[in-house]
Design a protein around this motif. Structure first.
Motif, short mmCIF file in Angstrom:
data_model
loop_
_atom_site.label_atom_id
_atom_site.label_comp_id
_atom_site.label_asym_id
_atom_site.label_seq_id
_atom_site.Cartn_x
_atom_site.Cartn_y
_atom_site.Cartn_z
N UNK A 14 -12.56 3.45 5.37
CA UNK A 14 -12.07 3.93 6.67
C UNK A 14 -10.96 3.01 7.20
N UNK A 15 -11.18 1.70 7.11
CA UNK A 15 -10.26 0.74 7.71
C UNK A 15 -8.92 0.65 6.98
N UNK A 16 -8.93 0.52 5.67
CA UNK A 16 -7.71 0.20 4.93
C UNK A 16 -6.68 1.34 4.96
N UNK A 17 -7.04 2.60 4.70
CA UNK A 17 -6.03 3.66 4.83
C UNK A 17 -5.45 3.77 6.23
N UNK A 18 -6.28 3.52 7.27
CA UNK A 18 -5.75 3.53 8.63
C UNK A 18 -4.79 2.36 8.86
N UNK A 19 -5.14 1.20 8.35
CA UNK A 19 -4.28 0.02 8.51
C UNK A 19 -2.95 0.22 7.79
N UNK A 20 -3.00 0.86 6.64
CA UNK A 20 -1.78 1.08 5.86
C UNK A 20 -0.90 2.17 6.45
N UNK A 21 -1.48 3.01 7.31
CA UNK A 21 -0.74 4.13 7.86
C UNK A 21 -0.83 5.38 7.02
N UNK A 22 -1.73 5.38 6.05
CA UNK A 22 -1.93 6.54 5.20
C UNK A 22 -2.59 7.67 5.97
N UNK A 23 -3.53 7.30 6.86
CA UNK A 23 -4.19 8.26 7.74
C UNK A 23 -4.22 7.67 9.14
N UNK A 24 -4.54 8.51 10.11
CA UNK A 24 -4.72 8.05 11.48
C UNK A 24 -5.96 8.75 12.03
N UNK A 25 -7.10 8.09 11.87
CA UNK A 25 -8.38 8.72 12.21
C UNK A 25 -9.25 7.73 12.97
N UNK A 26 -10.24 8.27 13.67
CA UNK A 26 -11.15 7.44 14.46
C UNK A 26 -12.54 7.32 13.86
N UNK A 27 -12.93 8.29 13.05
CA UNK A 27 -14.28 8.32 12.51
C UNK A 27 -14.24 8.47 10.99
N UNK A 28 -15.26 7.94 10.29
CA UNK A 28 -15.30 8.06 8.83
C UNK A 28 -15.22 9.51 8.35
N UNK A 29 -15.87 10.43 9.07
CA UNK A 29 -15.83 11.83 8.66
C UNK A 29 -14.40 12.37 8.69
N UNK A 30 -13.63 11.94 9.69
CA UNK A 30 -12.23 12.35 9.78
C UNK A 30 -11.41 11.74 8.64
N UNK A 31 -11.72 10.49 8.32
CA UNK A 31 -11.03 9.82 7.22
C UNK A 31 -11.29 10.53 5.90
#
Length: 222
Positions: free
Chosen positions: A152-169
């Motif tokens: 959940x954390x790393x793709x959001x940090x990289x800018x690959x995704x922009x999500x708030x919850x693991x299910x969204x990721x």
């Protein structure tokens, strides 16, 4: 920095993560479970692993499997015996009850087999999407993305995704990642998160993904 996450870039990312993993001491849950391809053992280890370090999960699982290898044998163990075997895993008393209930359900409703259906897995006590997807992927070889804190954390940090919850990721990654990477991506990102991309003060100065990373939310790094 803005990275265009097209298929060549994704393939490059995965290749770099695979190379990084080769040089690491691996302690991920996936590695723990690769000692056996038994879907039942993987399911049991996943339940034990929640809120528990991977090293403890490995030791606890091994002690339990010395006592019971199948749903039939685990279902007849006393909860106190299961709890003692998996201690000091987090919430070991609760997990002991869940593991006994899961085993009984598998025997009674599924012919002692671990379901290959997500809904049936999610109906088992203590099983959430993370556990269900790991069992589907590692246990049954069915493509699924297991999203834990690192995935959940790393793709959001990289800018690959922009999500708030693991299910969204999970849903977002399913639209980005090639299907043949769904199963291994958990192992790759967990290893990377444990050794390089820490939640606080990641090691950006030596990061092999630095040129791809948007560093979203990173306030301090090394």
């Amino acid at each position: 920095m803005t990275t265009t996450w097209n298929q060549p870039t994704i393939r490059d990312l995965v290749a770099r993560l695979e190379l990084f993993r080769e040089g690491c001491r691996v302690t991920t849950l996936v590695e723990v479970e690769r000692a056996t391809r038994s879907p039942f053992h993987i399911l049991v280890a996943c339940v034990i692993s929640l809120r528990t370090k991977d090293e403890v999960t490995a030791q606890s699982s091994a002690r339990l499997f010395d006592l019971a290898q199948t749903p039939e044998t685990l279902a007849i163990l006393e909860e106190s015996v299961i709890a003692k075997a998996i201690f000091p895993a987090g919430f070991y008393n609760t997990k002991a009850r869940q593991l006994r209930e899961i085993s009984a359900i598998l025997v009674r409703e599924h012919g002692s087999k671990v379901p290959k259906n997500e809904n049936n897995l999610l109906a088992l006590p203590g099983v959430g999407r993370k556990t269900a997807n790991l069992v589907l992927g590692i246990g049954h070889g069915i493509p699924a993305i297991c999203v834990d804190t690192h995935v959940h954390r790393i793709p959001n940090r990289m800018g690959m995704v922009s999500t708030n919850k693991p299910e969204q990721t999970e849903k977002a990654l399913m639209t980005i990642l090639p299907k043949d990477t769904w199963i291994p991506i958990n192992d790759l990102l967990v290893t990377f998160g444990q050794n390089q991309c820490h939640p606080v003060s990641p090691r950006c100065s030596t990061c092999p993904l630095d040129d791809l990373c948007g560093k979203v939310g990173v306030e301090r790094s090394r």
